[in-house]
Design a protein around this motif. Structure first.
Motif, PDB file in Angstrom:
ATOM      1  N   PHE A 138      -7.387  21.687  11.464  1.00 36.71           N
ATOM      2  CA  PHE A 138      -8.336  21.868  10.377  1.00 36.71           C
ATOM      3  C   PHE A 138      -8.464  23.331   9.975  1.00 36.71           C
ATOM      4  CE2 PHE A 138     -10.509  17.878   9.465  1.00 36.71           C
ATOM      5  CZ  PHE A 138     -10.017  17.083  10.483  1.00 36.71           C
ATOM      6  N   TYR A 146       2.025  16.114   6.526  1.00 40.11           N
ATOM      7  CA  TYR A 146       0.805  15.465   6.059  1.00 40.11           C
ATOM      8  C   TYR A 146      -0.304  16.494   5.862  1.00 40.11           C
ATOM      9  CZ  TYR A 146       3.238  11.500   8.261  1.00 40.11           C
ATOM     10  OH  TYR A 146       4.167  10.579   8.645  1.00 40.11           O
ATOM     11  N   TYR A 195     -11.030  16.653   3.251  1.00 48.22           N
ATOM     12  CA  TYR A 195     -12.236  15.959   3.672  1.00 48.22           C
ATOM     13  C   TYR A 195     -13.453  16.698   3.116  1.00 48.22           C
ATOM     14  CZ  TYR A 195      -9.469  13.640   7.389  1.00 48.22           C
ATOM     15  OH  TYR A 195      -8.550  12.896   8.101  1.00 48.22           O
ATOM     16  N   SER A 218      -1.169  17.701   9.536  1.00 47.39           N
ATOM     17  CA  SER A 218      -0.572  17.186  10.769  1.00 47.39           C
ATOM     18  C   SER A 218       0.881  16.836  10.491  1.00 47.39           C
ATOM     19  CB  SER A 218      -1.337  15.967  11.296  1.00 47.39           C
ATOM     20  OG  SER A 218      -1.222  14.878  10.411  1.00 47.39           O
ATOM     21  N   HIS A 227      -9.175  19.684  17.546  1.00 49.81           N
ATOM     22  CA  HIS A 227      -8.785  18.442  18.213  1.00 49.81           C
ATOM     23  C   HIS A 227      -8.893  18.598  19.723  1.00 49.81           C
ATOM     24  CE1 HIS A 227      -5.708  15.595  19.870  1.00 49.81           C
ATOM     25  NE2 HIS A 227      -6.357  14.788  19.068  1.00 49.81           N
ATOM     26  N   SER A 266      -5.034  16.350  14.046  1.00 47.55           N
ATOM     27  CA  SER A 266      -4.945  17.188  12.859  1.00 47.55           C
ATOM     28  C   SER A 266      -5.431  18.602  13.150  1.00 47.55           C
ATOM     29  CB  SER A 266      -5.779  16.583  11.723  1.00 47.55           C
ATOM     30  OG  SER A 266      -5.175  15.422  11.220  1.00 47.55           O
ATOM     31  N   GLY A 317     -14.375  25.104  11.505  1.00 47.28           N
ATOM     32  CA  GLY A 317     -13.573  23.897  11.355  1.00 47.28           C
ATOM     33  C   GLY A 317     -13.533  23.088  12.630  1.00 47.28           C
ATOM     34  N   LEU A 318     -12.924  21.911  12.551  1.00 43.20           N
ATOM     35  CA  LEU A 318     -12.846  21.025  13.701  1.00 43.20           C
ATOM     36  C   LEU A 318     -11.630  21.354  14.558  1.00 43.20           C
ATOM     37  CD1 LEU A 318     -14.636  19.444  11.582  1.00 43.20           C
ATOM     38  CD2 LEU A 318     -13.923  17.393  12.827  1.00 43.20           C
ATOM     39  N   LEU A 328     -12.728  11.294   4.103  1.00 45.53           N
ATOM     40  CA  LEU A 328     -11.439  11.626   3.504  1.00 45.53           C
ATOM     41  C   LEU A 328     -11.486  11.454   1.989  1.00 45.53           C
ATOM     42  CD1 LEU A 328      -8.446  12.363   4.042  1.00 45.53           C
ATOM     43  CD2 LEU A 328      -7.995   9.897   4.238  1.00 45.53           C
ATOM     44  N   TYR A 340      -0.144   8.004  10.013  1.00 46.88           N
ATOM     45  CA  TYR A 340      -0.456   9.014   9.003  1.00 46.88           C
ATOM     46  C   TYR A 340      -1.688   9.850   9.355  1.00 46.88           C
ATOM     47  CZ  TYR A 340       2.941   6.698   5.998  1.00 46.88           C
ATOM     48  OH  TYR A 340       4.084   6.164   5.476  1.00 46.88           O
ATOM     49  N   ASN A 341      -2.343   9.501  10.444  1.00 48.08           N
ATOM     50  CA  ASN A 341      -3.493  10.273  10.915  1.00 48.08           C
ATOM     51  C   ASN A 341      -4.592  10.377   9.866  1.00 48.08           C
ATOM     52  OD1 ASN A 341      -4.327  11.333  13.362  1.00 48.08           O
ATOM     53  ND2 ASN A 341      -3.996  13.439  12.727  1.00 48.08           N
ATOM     54  N   PHE A 376     -13.156  20.527   3.906  1.00 49.72           N
ATOM     55  CA  PHE A 376     -12.197  20.903   4.932  1.00 49.72           C
ATOM     56  C   PHE A 376     -10.817  20.366   4.570  1.00 49.72           C
ATOM     57  CE2 PHE A 376     -14.744  22.840   8.146  1.00 49.72           C
ATOM     58  CZ  PHE A 376     -16.000  22.273   8.015  1.00 49.72           C
ATOM     59  N   GLN A 432      -9.723   9.521  18.310  1.00 51.63           N
ATOM     60  CA  GLN A 432      -9.622  10.937  18.647  1.00 51.63           C
ATOM     61  C   GLN A 432     -11.013  11.547  18.739  1.00 51.63           C
ATOM     62  OE1 GLN A 432      -6.796  12.892  15.933  1.00 51.63           O
ATOM     63  NE2 GLN A 432      -5.745  10.929  15.637  1.00 51.63           N
ATOM     64  N   SER A 463     -17.667   4.643   3.740  1.00 48.52           N
ATOM     65  CA  SER A 463     -18.506   4.179   4.829  1.00 48.52           C
ATOM     66  C   SER A 463     -17.994   4.764   6.130  1.00 48.52           C
ATOM     67  CB  SER A 463     -18.483   2.665   4.914  1.00 48.52           C
ATOM     68  OG  SER A 463     -17.182   2.213   5.157  1.00 48.52           O
ATOM     69  N   TYR A 493      -5.229  12.479   0.345  1.00 47.66           N
ATOM     70  CA  TYR A 493      -4.283  12.969   1.330  1.00 47.66           C
ATOM     71  C   TYR A 493      -2.872  12.933   0.754  1.00 47.66           C
ATOM     72  CZ  TYR A 493      -3.141   8.050   2.289  1.00 47.66           C
ATOM     73  OH  TYR A 493      -2.749   6.740   2.173  1.00 47.66           O
ATOM     74  N   TYR A 529      -4.525  16.829   4.158  1.00 51.51           N
ATOM     75  CA  TYR A 529      -5.710  16.037   3.842  1.00 51.51           C
ATOM     76  C   TYR A 529      -6.819  16.936   3.305  1.00 51.51           C
ATOM     77  CZ  TYR A 529      -3.275  13.728   7.753  1.00 51.51           C
ATOM     78  OH  TYR A 529      -2.318  13.208   8.600  1.00 51.51           O
ATOM     79  N   LEU A 582      -8.075   9.817   9.133  1.00 49.03           N
ATOM     80  CA  LEU A 582      -9.166   9.652  10.087  1.00 49.03           C
ATOM     81  C   LEU A 582     -10.464   9.225   9.421  1.00 49.03           C
ATOM     82  CD1 LEU A 582      -8.453  12.800  12.251  1.00 49.03           C
ATOM     83  CD2 LEU A 582      -7.788  10.431  12.718  1.00 49.03           C
ATOM     84  N   TYR A 599     -13.041  15.296  18.382  1.00 52.48           N
ATOM     85  CA  TYR A 599     -12.959  16.655  17.862  1.00 52.48           C
ATOM     86  C   TYR A 599     -14.252  17.402  18.188  1.00 52.48           C
ATOM     87  CZ  TYR A 599      -8.851  15.455  15.040  1.00 52.48           C
ATOM     88  OH  TYR A 599      -7.591  15.075  14.618  1.00 52.48           O
ATOM     89  N   GLU A 644     -11.091   7.840   1.129  1.00 45.44           N
ATOM     90  CA  GLU A 644     -12.332   7.065   1.149  1.00 45.44           C
ATOM     91  C   GLU A 644     -13.242   7.354  -0.039  1.00 45.44           C
ATOM     92  OE1 GLU A 644     -15.828   6.408   4.554  1.00 45.44           O
ATOM     93  OE2 GLU A 644     -14.264   7.905   4.815  1.00 45.44           O
TER      94      GLU A 644
END
Lengths: 112, 116
Positions: B107, B31, B35, B94, A45, B105, A42-43, B45, A97-98, B90, A33, A1, B48, B33, A100, A35, B59
């Motif tokens: 990406f 770290y 996505y 981090s 920050h 993060s 890509g994203l 997510l 742990y970021n 993606f 945050q 969600s 990770y 991840y 997101l 982005y 998630e």
């Protein structure tokens, strides 16, 4: 969600104008945050604001956070055509742990 | 520094096929991840990792597996691809100081996967 919801979904402005995007979220957070995503890329920050902060600036960016309303806003001043992109807010509840949770994003188009 | 790189950039699979997506980072980040991004939605997510040899569910983990055998690499596997896994994937990384120093993060450029 999705944790966050962004408003508006799309925004079209002229160069030199300011652009404001809003983000609402559902649960308590450690930080929020923003982005930027250029088409097909890509994203990147932009800025992080902690839950105990109310406002933060970085260059032409101004972010506010209202934890009582569970909302944030991103203001881009004096927009340029190069600011054309999608902007996403993301919340972190993981305490470092970021991990997101992203909103659906606002598509910004800045016309020369 | 290359930052976060992803291999491949594009892939088309048939339902039931398997594949592995590779993510590599050269920033010595703890770290990492994975996505996925579907049209009109933000990123979600999948899995990770908070260090070499560790993985955890995010998630939307169903249908995916991951491994982090080396600190710089994070692999995402699809054992039996389904059309619902058509998406852009993606990878991000981090370090534990990022949030403390108000960073975020990093990406990768994404992998566009189509499952027919």
């Amino acid at each position: 969600s999705q944790q966050g919801e962004e408003d508006p979904q799309a925004l079209s402005i002229q160069e030199g104008e300011n652009a404001t995007m809003n983000c609402s979220y559902k649960t308590s957070i450690n930080n929020l945050q923003w982005y930027r995503q250029n088409s097909g890329r890509g994203l990147v920050h932009l800025i992080l604001i902690r839950s105990n902060e109310r406002e933060k600036h970085s260059g032409r960016l101004r972010v506010t956070l209202d934890t009582s309303k569970k909302s944030s806003s991103l203001l881009i001043t004096a927009s340029r055509a190069a600011d054309t992109a999608s902007y996403f807010c993301a919340t972190d509840r993981s305490g470092g742990y970021n991990k997101l949770i992203f909103g659906a994003g606002t598509r910004l188009a800045v016309h020369p | 520094n290359a930052g976060v790189t992803q291999t491949p950039k594009f892939r088309v699979l048939k339902t039931g096929q398997s594949m592995t997506l590779l993510c590599a980072q050269d920033m010595n980040h703890e770290y990492m991840y994975w996505y996925r991004q579907d049209p009109g939605m933000g990123l979600r997510l999948i899995h990770y990792s908070v260090g070499e040899g560790t993985t955890a569910k995010g998630e939307v983990p169903d249908g995916y597996n991951v491994s982090r055998l080396k600190k710089q690499n994070f692999l995402l596997g699809l054992e039996s691809a389904a059309p619902s896994q058509t998406s852009v994937y993606f990878c991000a990384s981090s370090w534990e100081g990022d949030v403390r120093l108000a960073g975020g993060s990093n990406f990768g450029p994404g992998t566009r996967l189509t499952v027919l």
